[in-house]
Design an enzyme around this catalytic site. Sequence first.
Site, mmCIF file in Angstrom:
data_model
loop_
_atom_site.group_PDB
_atom_site.id
_atom_site.type_symbol
_atom_site.label_atom_id
_atom_site.label_comp_id
_atom_site.label_asym_id
_atom_site.label_seq_id
_atom_site.Cartn_x
_atom_site.Cartn_y
_atom_site.Cartn_z
ATOM 1 N N ASP A 25 0.941 -1.133 -0.038
ATOM 2 C CA ASP A 25 -0.130 -0.003 0.071
ATOM 3 C C ASP A 25 0.863 1.344 -0.031
ATOM 4 O OD1 ASP A 25 -3.054 1.014 0.490
ATOM 5 O OD2 ASP A 25 -1.523 2.110 1.916
ATOM 6 N N ASP A 58 -2.010 9.607 -10.003
ATOM 7 C CA ASP A 58 -2.209 8.550 -10.972
ATOM 8 C C ASP A 58 -0.801 8.303 -11.478
ATOM 9 O OD1 ASP A 58 -4.775 8.292 -10.716
ATOM 10 O OD2 ASP A 58 -5.271 9.417 -12.518
ATOM 11 N N GLU A 101 -4.720 2.538 -4.331
ATOM 12 C CA GLU A 101 -3.470 2.435 -4.250
ATOM 13 C C GLU A 101 -2.794 1.202 -3.460
ATOM 14 O OE1 GLU A 101 -4.933 4.072 0.009
ATOM 15 O OE2 GLU A 101 -5.543 4.285 -2.254
ATOM 16 N N ASN A 161 -2.744 13.247 -3.177
ATOM 17 C CA ASN A 161 -3.804 13.549 -4.159
ATOM 18 C C ASN A 161 -4.161 14.918 -3.604
ATOM 19 O OD1 ASN A 161 -4.181 11.638 -6.105
ATOM 20 N ND2 ASN A 161 -5.512 10.122 -4.728
#
Length: 521
Positions: free
Chosen positions: A374, A391, A417, A382
């Site tokens: 992760d 992304d 993610e 973000n």
Amino acid sequence: MKMRFPRLTPATRIALGLVSLLVTLLLLIDIALNLVPDRTDMQRRIRESTSERLAVQITSMIQSQDWDALKRTVRESVERDPDILSLAVRQQNGRILVSAGDHLRHWAAPEEGKSTLTDVRVPLYAKNAHWGDVEISYTPVTPQTLKEWLQTPLVALVLVVVPAGFLAFYLYMRRTLQYLDPTAAIPDRVRVAFDALNEGVTVIDRSGRIMLFNKAFRQLHPHASQDMMGKNLSQVPWLANSSEAANTPWETAMRTQANVGGQAFTIAQPDQNALKVIVNAAPIRDARGKLRGCMVTFYDVTQLHHANEQMRSALTALEASREKVEQQNVELVRLAERDSLTGCLNRRAFFAAAEPLLDKLRQEARNMSCIMADIDYFKRVNDTYGHLIGDQVIVAVARAMTQLMRGGDLLCRYGGEEFCIVLPGASEEAAEEVAERLRLEIERQVGASIRTVDGLRITCSFGVASLRSGAESLPELIELADFALYASKRSGRNRVTLWTETMGQEAENGEFPGMAAANRT
């Protein structure tokens, strides 16, 4: 078992005969004219002169009673002349006055007192009386070793004349035989029958030289109408580069003594068109089954080749259309099985591939490990830089993981993610090492690869579990690895944690669910 000797070519047989005649003539001339000096006679004269000269010197020293000079002269004579093995001065009463060399071993008294080429006795006189003798033992005149035999003039002459003469005669006769016209012995009706054939036909001998060819063969190329007789078929310029095969059919047929057919030749023409022919070859044997040559046929398939080319073009167009459809189908399958952003397996395709693999490993009593990964603080990325940068981070992490995967490993984008990796046959320790390499590679590479953001640092946390941890199914194995991932998050992130029994107890106590929401940020 009957021994088979190699068959000699005509040029070789003629060359051997001429060399034999030449050697015979040399021997006859030597007998008649003494062409080669007589080595024995030369040695006899030299040894007579040497013996007389030594006898005169020794007589003078004996008369003057110069014994030191006598000893020195005897010793130096043996040392300086390699032909003298030993030398001694023997008195009339048999007593050796002085000697040099191993005289007792080398000296053999001649019968009846007469000297030989190897043992020479020269009498010495004092006051007109026989005082004694000079005894000289020489090396043998006849050769004693192979090297000495080879160095004799006659043998050396023969050894030089035979190979040199054979080579010269062989080269000359081979060249001469090429210009003999074999068609002079071929009846006209045979040549007419050959010319009536639609296929190009040529007959070659064992050396590959053309002995006969027909009208159709001459039509294969403008230069074929020239005088081809005696030329090597493999070295004809317009045929030399007409085939991609390493060996020509006629060479193969004569080597294997079996028919060879179906080899394609492309004969270039001066008008830039090419003639397509199929070449067949059949060995020719005599009544005893010995190979004498080969018959080669050239079948013109140019028109058939053009028709095949047109059909092949149509098939190529159909094949291209089919391949395009297949590519589209493959793309549809890829879109159905792969994550559109990272190219990793999606969940459905991942489970479809991993579950049968797990069943197979269980039957083989082999292990399987799972790694859950992760991205740390991804929500912060973000919120700070926008979803476009987020992304890019996910793609960079997937790329770094793909570079370190083995051939049989399965990589899945499990969540936004979050990634899941299945390692067939790997132990927990091996999977932990893989996860550690992934962690270091992501920390080193991913942040630096996002060039639009300076100083960006991206890390990942990892959890590792295996079937040996007690999982009974793929979802259970993933859950154990997920618990280990939560432990990495709880311990400070950017680390690898291996599933332990303690985590199982904590999970039963409900400690992990409370951490899940916070640890996934």
